[in-house]
Write an enzyme that holds these catalytic residues in place. Structure first.
Site, PDB file in Angstrom:
ATOM      1  N   LYS B  89     -73.944 -19.898 -60.326  1.00 47.42           N
ATOM      2  CA  LYS B  89     -75.105 -19.346 -61.098  1.00 47.42           C
ATOM      3  C   LYS B  89     -75.909 -18.423 -60.007  1.00 47.42           C
ATOM      4  CE  LYS B  89     -78.979 -21.419 -63.570  1.00 47.42           C
ATOM      5  NZ  LYS B  89     -79.522 -22.659 -63.984  1.00 47.42           N
ATOM      6  N   SER B 163     -79.747 -23.311 -68.807  1.00 45.27           N
ATOM      7  CA  SER B 163     -79.521 -21.905 -68.365  1.00 45.27           C
ATOM      8  C   SER B 163     -78.504 -21.598 -67.579  1.00 45.27           C
ATOM      9  CB  SER B 163     -80.942 -21.836 -67.422  1.00 45.27           C
ATOM     10  OG  SER B 163     -80.854 -22.807 -66.181  1.00 45.27           O
ATOM     11  N   SER B 187     -80.044 -27.704 -68.038  1.00 43.88           N
ATOM     12  CA  SER B 187     -79.608 -26.612 -67.750  1.00 43.88           C
ATOM     13  C   SER B 187     -78.123 -26.535 -67.094  1.00 43.88           C
ATOM     14  CB  SER B 187     -80.453 -25.806 -66.843  1.00 43.88           C
ATOM     15  OG  SER B 187     -81.583 -25.213 -67.453  1.00 43.88           O
TER      16      SER B 187
END
Lengths: 67, 480
Positions: B89, B163, B187
């Site tokens: 990420k 996310s 997330s």
């Protein structure tokens, strides 16, 4: 009532942070705050918890599995 | 890039799980260079449609792979992630490399420090390929992003979950076999569920957050998304543990998680919550959930229903903490550059500025006592809590685009995280494991939640499920 709440929030944020409401999505999401306030007030002082301070990290340690 | 690896061989390499790939590289069956090249080729071939990556630096990755191969040939000590290509990420700082946090605001940001988790992964032998797509500043549960939405490899019109959207998509698409994500309110678990991979949110304080973008500093956690529980165990063992650079990290010893994976669940008590976590669950999700519990029973677990106390408190307090902290981090940018955020992000940040400090302090002050009550009343009866990770069928990107102003989109958007958010306020560890597919052919996830620092038990339970099912081995068919 809902409109007046939104305007109160907008005025408060403007006063404290010199910030304007950025868009329509923000106005929609302000409405969530009413739910948050209601949820918060509903659980206040239910009296289920000890009054003495309890550090969260201490509670993590206390709650772990004992082997 | 080095010579192309033939497509069939390349697919065989990228089809390996993390543990299979590392074991093969450690014993010299395959080289790190071939593995890295195969991952890069696969990204090049398929990412145009998925948009799982934000930046990829092939040159440094191939140099690191060549060095890993040299070390092996020289008989040097090899780490537990030797030669493993990873992309994470795009919110973990690496000195001199991009770190956009999925935002236009940090489009040109080059940090001058490196996150502890990245240092630990690379010390263990991992090779960083680049940064993956994510919700802008980790501020949505779907995968929408101003750089371009991240698309679900199983069906590109559908959300990946967020996310850590790119992490879920990249692992499902076999771009990499593992990726680091972050989880503040689900997330890691949501994209793991929606993309059909395994994702672990560790206990609060288990993993250092030094050098990771903050969202809500009380609830932020870093953890792996990978194909299997065993893969997650390997990564967690590398990244967990105290860090002098993050004084909030716990000094709790880090066990050998992989050694705990024996698929024997005798004595394990699994609780299925009564109440809202299972209300309104989609029938296909319910069926997959029930079937997976049967599998766990077959491994020796006992399963019974349990009441979860203080959930009203958890809901009320966690909403206050996440709103206030999620806004505090953005005060300067939100005031000076509001137009640089996507509307749904600035729209979500703005109301947090109206949360009174007294509410916030009260919500934080109650966190320890609430956890105490919850742990005493629940973990006295069960070892693991099981729920569906996502209660409904996975929506499409269009159905959850709240920037259109559609009230139904906002409802679907908010509903996505209803089964995962509560875990974060309590600071508990949780894992999402693939457990089936819905009528649209989209993955379904099982969420397992444990006591603080019981990651080993969760991984063991997830591994037992994966010993008797093959949901985690299924792969989406990709189109270039």
């Amino acid at each position: 009532m809902a409109e007046s709440f939104v305007e109160q929030v907008v005025a408060s944020v403007r006063h404290w942070f010199c910030m304007e409401v950025p868009n329509r999505t923000a106005r929609l999401m302000i409405a969530d705050l009413e739910t948050i306030i209601a949820d918060f007030e509903a659980v206040r002082d239910r009296g289920r918890f000890e009054d003495e301070p309890c550090d969260f990290e201490v509670a993590l340690q206390e709650s772990k599995e004992r082997t | 890039m080095t010579d192309e690896v033939p497509a069939s061989h390349s697919d065989a390499l990228t089809g390996l799980t993390l543990v299979e790939a590392v074991d093969a590289m450690r014993c010299g069956e395959i080289t790190a260079e071939a593995m890295t090249t195969a991952c890069l080729q696969r990204i090049e071939r398929y990412d145009g449609r998925l948009n799982a990556t934000i930046w990829i630096e092939a040159g440094p990755a191939l140099e690191a792979a060549a060095e890993a191969d040299r070390r092996r040939r020289a008989g040097a000590g090899l780490g537990p992630l030797h030669g493993l290509p990873m992309a994470n990420k795009d919110m973990f700082y690496q000195a001199g490399r991009p770190c956009t946090c999925g935002s236009r605001i940090l489009r040109d940001f080059r940090p001058d420090i490196t996150a502890t988790v990245i240092e630990r992964l690379e010390m263990a032998g991992a090779i960083t390929l680049g940064g993956l797509n994510m919700a802008e500043f980790a501020h949505n549960p779907t995968g929408h992003n101003a750089f371009g939405d991240c698309h679900n490899p199983w069906k590109p019109d559908y959300v990946t979950g967020g996310s850590s959207s790119g992490s879920g998509a990249a692992v499902a698409a076999r771009f990499v076999s593992a990726s680091l994500g972050s989880d503040t309110g689900g997330s890691i678990r949501m994209p793991a569920s929606a993309c059909g991979v395994t994702g672990l949110k560790p206990t609060q304080t288990r993993v250092s957050r030094y050098g990771a973008m903050p969202l809500s500093f009380s609830c932020d956690n870093l953890g792996p998304l990978a194909r299997t529980a065993r893969d997650c165990a390997r990564v967690l063992h590398v990244i967990a543990g105290a860090d002098a650079k993050d004084p909030t990290s716990a000094h709790e010893p880090v066990p050998d998680y992989e050694a705990m994976l024996d698929a024997d669940l005798r004595g394990c008590r699994i609780g299925v919550p009564r109440g809202f976590l299972l209300e309104g669950v989609d029938p296909a999700v319910q069926q997959a959930f029930d079937t997976s519990l049967e599998v766990l029973r077959g491994r020796g677990a006992t399963v019974f229903s349990v009441a979860l106390p203080v959930m009203d408190e958890v809901t009320a307090y966690s909403a206050v903490v996440s709103r206030a902290e999620g806004s505090a981090t953005h005060m300067r940018w939100a005031r000076d550059h509001p137009g640089d955020y996507a509307p749904h992000v600035s729209g979500r940040i703005y109301p947090g500025f109206a949360v009174p400090a007294v509410y916030y302090i009260e919500a934080l002050r109650r966190r320890g006592p609430v956890l105490r009550v919850f742990a005493r009343e629940v973990f006295g009866q069960v070892d693991v809590i099981a729920t569906p990770t996502l209660p409904g069928q996975i929506p499409t990107l269009a159905e959850t685009d709240i920037d259109t102003g559609d009230a139904d989109a906002l409802r679907r958007y908010s509903r996505l995280g209803s089964n995962v958010r509560w875990v974060s306020y309590l600071g508990l560890p949780a894992i999402s494991v693939p457990c089936g597919f819905d009528g649209n052919g989209m993955p379904i996830g099982l969420q397992l939640v444990g006591r603080p620092f019981a990651e080993g038990r969760l991984l063991k339970t997830a591994d037992a499920l994966q010993s008797d099912t093959d949901w985690h081995r299924r792969a989406p068919v990709l189109h270039g």
